[in-house]
Design a protein around this motif. Structure first.
Motif, short mmCIF file in Angstrom:
data_model
loop_
_atom_site.label_atom_id
_atom_site.label_comp_id
_atom_site.label_asym_id
_atom_site.label_seq_id
_atom_site.Cartn_x
_atom_site.Cartn_y
_atom_site.Cartn_z
N ASN A 19 0.88 -0.83 -0.07
CA ASN A 19 -0.25 0.17 -0.18
C ASN A 19 0.82 0.94 -0.15
OD1 ASN A 19 -1.34 2.42 2.36
ND2 ASN A 19 -2.52 1.82 0.36
N ASN A 20 1.26 2.29 -0.99
CA ASN A 20 1.77 3.54 -1.05
C ASN A 20 0.25 5.09 -0.87
OD1 ASN A 20 4.05 5.02 -1.90
ND2 ASN A 20 3.25 6.18 -3.26
N THR A 21 0.78 5.01 0.43
CA THR A 21 -0.15 6.48 0.50
C THR A 21 0.77 8.01 0.50
OG1 THR A 21 -1.55 5.56 2.07
CG2 THR A 21 -1.54 7.21 2.11
N ASN A 22 0.20 8.69 0.05
CA ASN A 22 0.96 10.15 -0.62
C ASN A 22 0.02 11.65 0.90
OD1 ASN A 22 3.05 10.51 -2.88
ND2 ASN A 22 1.05 8.94 -3.34
N TYR A 23 1.35 11.91 1.68
CA TYR A 23 0.69 12.92 2.51
C TYR A 23 1.15 14.43 2.59
CZ TYR A 23 -0.09 8.40 5.40
OH TYR A 23 -0.33 7.43 6.30
#
Length: 313
Positions: free
Chosen positions: A274-278
């Motif tokens: 899972n890749n999440t951008n903040y």
């Protein structure tokens, strides 16, 4: 080794190249499991230190099918330091100096093995100024630093051998850009202060490696969790890119000697990422990826002749 080279700029950026392939075409194993450090771009190194590492193996050819995708060109197997002899307690302190970066690498480790229980603790740190090549040409802003912790707890009981590892690292890598002189003035040769843009990379890797001796065969069960945080500081403390990659994965391997000359290996791999951008800047979108693979490998040896073949889906 024939067909093996690297893309590198100093110590901070070093990427293996096997038969012309690199990045997502080369698989890296850490503690027996696929390792992903968002290392697909040229200026992204693998992000691994040799602190606490026993050796590195190169696997290319049919055996690579046992480890799933990304091993098109082959794979790099990074193997942690091994347990000491029974009843031994080992302590070591290491320091190195690199003239090209005016940098130091220091680490301290202690490990012991008694009553079928073994453990390890290792701490390390490194600090480097800008890289300078053999002609004293300086790569401005190639400075870097790193901090490392490793812990291991292993046990051997009956037919089961289990080894559990935890790895933490924090690294800062300066950007190496072609136009860096347009907005950054050269500072003192020995300075380590990150005045220009730089990466901040933090890794947490938890893994469990298990071997179960069956009747006339061996079963390996490896499982783990990895979190990879990569941020880009554009200078002045402004974070533009901030993404977190988390991975849960396992690797099963059944090894069956058919005869003195013939060996068969069956493997199954599954990983969920899972890749999440903040941050405001996005170069890899928010994404989920579920991947599974099945592979088989046969090895026949007779004298100096070795024949290998493998297939995977």
């Amino acid at each position: 080794l024939p067909g093996v080279s690297q893309l590198s700029t100093g110590l901070a950026i070093s990427k293996p190249v096997i038969r012309g392939l690199y990045g997502n075409r080369i698989l890296v194993l850490l503690s027996g499991l696929r390792f992903d450090n968002q290392q697909w771009q040229d200026e992204h190194g693998m992000g691994l230190s040799d602190i606490g590492i026993d050796r590195v193996e190169l696997i290319k050819g049919p055996m690579a099918v046992l480890y799933g995708t990304d091993a098109v060109g082959g794979l790099i197997n990074v193997i942690e330091e091994q347990r000491p002899e029974e009843g031994k307690l080992l302590l070591d302190i290491n320091t190195r100096f690199h003239s090209n970066t005016l940098g130091t690498v220091n680490d301290f480790g202690i490990r012991g093995y008694r009553n079928n229980l073994w453990w390890r603790v290792r701490l390390g740190a490194e600090s480097h100024a800008d890289y300078s090549d053999g002609a004293n040409v300086r790569a401005l802003n190639s400075r870097s630093d790193g901090y490392y912790f490793k812990g291991t707890l292993g046990v051997k009981k009956g037919k089961l051998t289990s080894e559990n590892n935890f790895h933490f690292s924090r690294n800062d890598f300066g950007f190496i850009l072609g136009d860096i002189l347009d907005f950054m003035d050269p500072d003192a040769r020995w300075t380590r202060k990150l005045n220009g843009p730089f990466h901040i990379v933090m890794l947490n890797v938890l893994s469990s490696r298990n071997k179960i001796a069956l009747k006339n065969s061996l079963l390996k069960v490896d499982a783990g969790f990895q979190s990879n945080s990569r941020m880009e500081n554009e200078g002045g403390g402004k974070i533009s890119l901030n993404m977190l990659l988390t991975t849960v994965l396992y690797h099963l391997e059944w090894i069956k000697p058919v005869s003195n000359n013939l060996e068969f290996i069956l493997s199954q791999n599954t990983s969920y990422e899972n890749n999440t951008n903040y941050g405001g800047r996005k170069i890899v979108p928010d994404a989920h990826m579920l991947e599974g693979s099945l592979g088989g490998f046969v090895k026949y040896s007779s004298g100096k002749v070795v024949v290998e073949t493998g297939a995977g889906i």
